[in-house]
Every structure is written in structure tokens, then in C-alpha cells.
Design a protein around this motif. Sequence first.
Motif: not given
Length: 108
Positions: A19-20, A23, A80, A83-84, A87
Motif C-alpha cells: 500500500e505504501r 512513497e 495519505k 494510509r496512515d 497503518q
Amino acid sequence: MTKRYPPEVREKAVRLVLERLDEFESPYAAAKAIGPLVDVHYEMLRVWVKKALTHGSQPSAKGSVDLSAAEREELARLRKENRDLKQANEILKLASAFFARELDPRQR
């Protein structure tokens, strides 16, 4: 001695990296950054991610849509943030599973 990871830990850790992935400059860099967060050695995580990528678990491609600059910025910020938060939830789930195993009286 190698450490055995439960399949659910492996799947969640790989999903976090995939997913990340956008980045980081490489899957190695992503595994090195995310591995300590999920208590998985980064090299083991890198191998898992490499295997997942060769088996077709590519991160989803983002389609191009005509958006204004402000909408693009807001969308990027929200993605973002999302996503954070995901996580953080995954890390909390892994931690609670770990502590549940540690506190289980049947394990002694």
C-alpha cells in the motif's frame, strides 16, 4: 535461530508495504522502513514483498481523472491520511495479537 511469523502477520505486513510502495524508492526501502513498525525483520519482509510482487500482487494503478489543483492536493492529503490511519490500525492489531498470545495462560 529463525523466528516464525504467523500467516496473518505476514499478510498484513506485506499489504502495508504494498500500500505504501509509492512513497519509497524501492521495495527494499519500504521494507526497511515498515519492518520495525510491525516487528518483522526488514530482510524477511523484503523477501515476502518480492515474492508477492512476482505473483501479481501489484499495487493498484491510479486512474487519471480531470481534477483541479486544489482537488488533487486534497485527494493526495486524504489518501495519505487514510494510509496512515490504516497503518496505525494494522500495527495495533498486530500488537494486540502479540500481547494476547503472551498473556494466554494456556501457553505456559
